[in-house]
Write a protein that holds these residues in place. Structure first.
Motif, short mmCIF file in Angstrom:
data_model
loop_
_atom_site.label_atom_id
_atom_site.label_comp_id
_atom_site.label_asym_id
_atom_site.label_seq_id
_atom_site.Cartn_x
_atom_site.Cartn_y
_atom_site.Cartn_z
N GLU A 155 0.89 -1.35 0.13
CA GLU A 155 0.10 0.00 0.10
C GLU A 155 0.92 1.33 0.05
OE1 GLU A 155 -3.87 1.83 2.41
OE2 GLU A 155 -2.29 0.65 3.49
N GLU A 156 1.83 1.40 0.97
CA GLU A 156 2.79 2.52 0.97
C GLU A 156 3.42 2.79 -0.58
OE1 GLU A 156 3.25 4.94 3.32
OE2 GLU A 156 1.47 4.03 4.40
N THR A 157 4.06 1.70 -1.04
CA THR A 157 4.41 1.75 -2.46
C THR A 157 3.59 2.04 -3.49
OG1 THR A 157 5.96 -0.04 -1.72
CG2 THR A 157 5.94 0.55 -4.04
N THR A 158 2.55 1.94 -3.74
CA THR A 158 1.67 2.07 -4.47
C THR A 158 0.96 3.85 -4.23
OG1 THR A 158 -0.30 1.36 -3.20
CG2 THR A 158 0.85 0.00 -4.97
N ILE A 159 0.81 4.13 -2.91
CA ILE A 159 0.77 5.59 -2.81
C ILE A 159 1.66 6.16 -2.89
CG2 ILE A 159 0.10 7.14 -0.75
CD1 ILE A 159 -1.49 4.83 0.81
N GLU A 160 2.83 6.02 -2.94
CA GLU A 160 4.01 6.99 -3.07
C GLU A 160 4.14 7.03 -4.76
OE1 GLU A 160 8.18 8.36 -1.48
OE2 GLU A 160 7.20 6.89 -0.64
N ALA A 161 3.88 5.79 -5.43
CA ALA A 161 3.84 5.70 -6.79
C ALA A 161 3.00 6.90 -7.58
CB ALA A 161 3.76 4.25 -7.53
N LYS A 162 1.55 6.75 -7.11
CA LYS A 162 0.76 7.58 -7.48
C LYS A 162 1.01 8.98 -7.26
CE LYS A 162 -2.61 6.81 -10.48
NZ LYS A 162 -2.27 6.81 -11.57
N ASP A 163 1.53 9.35 -6.20
CA ASP A 163 1.89 10.52 -5.69
C ASP A 163 2.86 11.36 -6.68
OD1 ASP A 163 0.01 10.76 -3.60
OD2 ASP A 163 1.48 10.49 -2.17
N LEU A 164 3.99 10.25 -7.09
CA LEU A 164 5.15 10.82 -7.79
C LEU A 164 4.65 10.62 -9.06
CD1 LEU A 164 7.86 8.72 -5.99
CD2 LEU A 164 7.82 11.18 -5.81
N PHE A 165 4.04 9.64 -9.59
CA PHE A 165 3.72 9.63 -11.15
C PHE A 165 2.22 9.49 -11.26
CE2 PHE A 165 7.75 7.65 -10.03
CZ PHE A 165 8.51 8.13 -10.79
N PRO A 166 1.56 10.64 -11.17
CA PRO A 166 0.15 10.63 -11.14
C PRO A 166 -0.56 10.07 -12.65
CG PRO A 166 0.98 13.11 -10.76
CD PRO A 166 2.12 11.96 -10.97
N ASP A 167 0.39 10.18 -13.67
CA ASP A 167 -0.33 9.71 -14.90
C ASP A 167 0.01 8.14 -15.07
OD1 ASP A 167 -1.23 11.97 -15.36
OD2 ASP A 167 0.47 12.90 -16.37
N ILE A 168 0.74 7.45 -14.21
CA ILE A 168 1.26 6.15 -14.61
C ILE A 168 0.08 5.21 -14.26
CG2 ILE A 168 1.85 5.72 -12.03
CD1 ILE A 168 4.44 4.38 -13.01
N ASN A 169 0.04 4.21 -15.17
CA ASN A 169 -0.81 3.08 -15.11
C ASN A 169 -0.31 2.06 -13.88
OD1 ASN A 169 -2.76 3.73 -17.07
ND2 ASN A 169 -1.03 3.40 -18.26
N LEU A 170 -1.15 2.02 -12.97
CA LEU A 170 -0.75 1.38 -11.61
C LEU A 170 -1.64 0.20 -11.29
CD1 LEU A 170 1.37 1.36 -9.26
CD2 LEU A 170 -0.18 3.07 -8.13
N TYR A 171 -1.07 -0.92 -10.93
CA TYR A 171 -1.78 -2.09 -10.75
C TYR A 171 -1.28 -2.85 -9.80
CZ TYR A 171 -3.03 -1.21 -15.53
OH TYR A 171 -3.63 -0.73 -17.06
N VAL A 172 -2.05 -3.09 -8.60
CA VAL A 172 -1.66 -4.03 -7.37
C VAL A 172 -2.39 -5.19 -7.94
CG1 VAL A 172 -2.10 -4.48 -5.05
CG2 VAL A 172 -1.83 -2.12 -6.03
N CYS A 173 -1.55 -6.33 -8.07
CA CYS A 173 -1.50 -7.70 -8.39
C CYS A 173 -2.35 -8.40 -7.11
CB CYS A 173 -0.54 -8.57 -8.91
SG CYS A 173 0.09 -7.50 -10.73
#
Length: 185
Positions: A155-173
């Motif tokens: 969760e912490e990794t995905t939250i920070e990824a979205k904060d740093l890269f708002p346009d990234i396509n992010l998927y939690v498997c």
């Protein structure tokens, strides 16, 4: 039957898979934290599925990035750093660097082409590591995250990824993750 996973070839691939804390301490029955996640690992089938995702990523040319937690002997988690009712601050010698507990699980041993993050400080795979620079320098626009614990490091990794890269396509498997219980919130 395993679902088919496809990644674009690396020559121009914009995909990466981040594998968080997939280490013996969680994965193996002898690990101090395995009892907390064993039921969820079985329920999701993650020990069978995650290697397939990693292999498909490698074959498709996507980056595979391992984000281990490594601690010094005598170092403990600080229970104040997270809002989890069953914190691990009282447990000695977890994920001690250079020991069996900190080794990557056999199912996900890094390949030569994989990246292993160093100097992580905290639950997010970004903290203290070069993950942000790796994503930027490789033009990653599609990020897959899996590992332990769903409601902590993943969760912490995905939250920070979205904060740093708002346009990234992010998927939690989700079937490549485990937590202490099915109920996470």
């Amino acid at each position: 039957m395993m679902p088919s996973v496809k990644f674009a070839p690396r020559s121009g691939s914009n995909s990466a898979v981040v594998v968080v804390d997939f280490q013996n301490e969680f994965v193996r029955a002898e690990g101090k934290l395995n009892g907390d996640v064993a039921e969820m690992m079985k329920l999701t089938g993650m020990l069978h599925k995650v290697p397939h995702v990693i292999n498909a990523a490698r074959e498709g040319g996507a980056l595979v990035i391992h984000a281990p937690v490594l601690m010094k002997s005598g170092e403990k988690f600080n229970d104040e750093d997270w809002d989890h009712p069953d914190a691990y601050g009282a447990i000695d010698d977890m994920f001690v660097e250079g020991t069996w507990s900190s080794e990557f699980a056999d199912e996900v041993k890094p390949a030569e082409s994989d990246i292993i993050l160093k100097d992580r400080v905290g639950f997010s795979a970004f903290r203290g590591t070069e993950l942000k620079d790796i994503i930027e320098s490789n033009g990653i626009t599609c990020l897959f995250v899996m590992g332990f614990l769903s409601n902590v490091s993943v969760e912490e990794t995905t939250i920070e990824a979205k904060d740093l890269f708002p346009d990234i396509n992010l998927y939690v498997c989700s079937d490549g993750c485990a937590s202490k219980s099915k109920q996470v919130g």
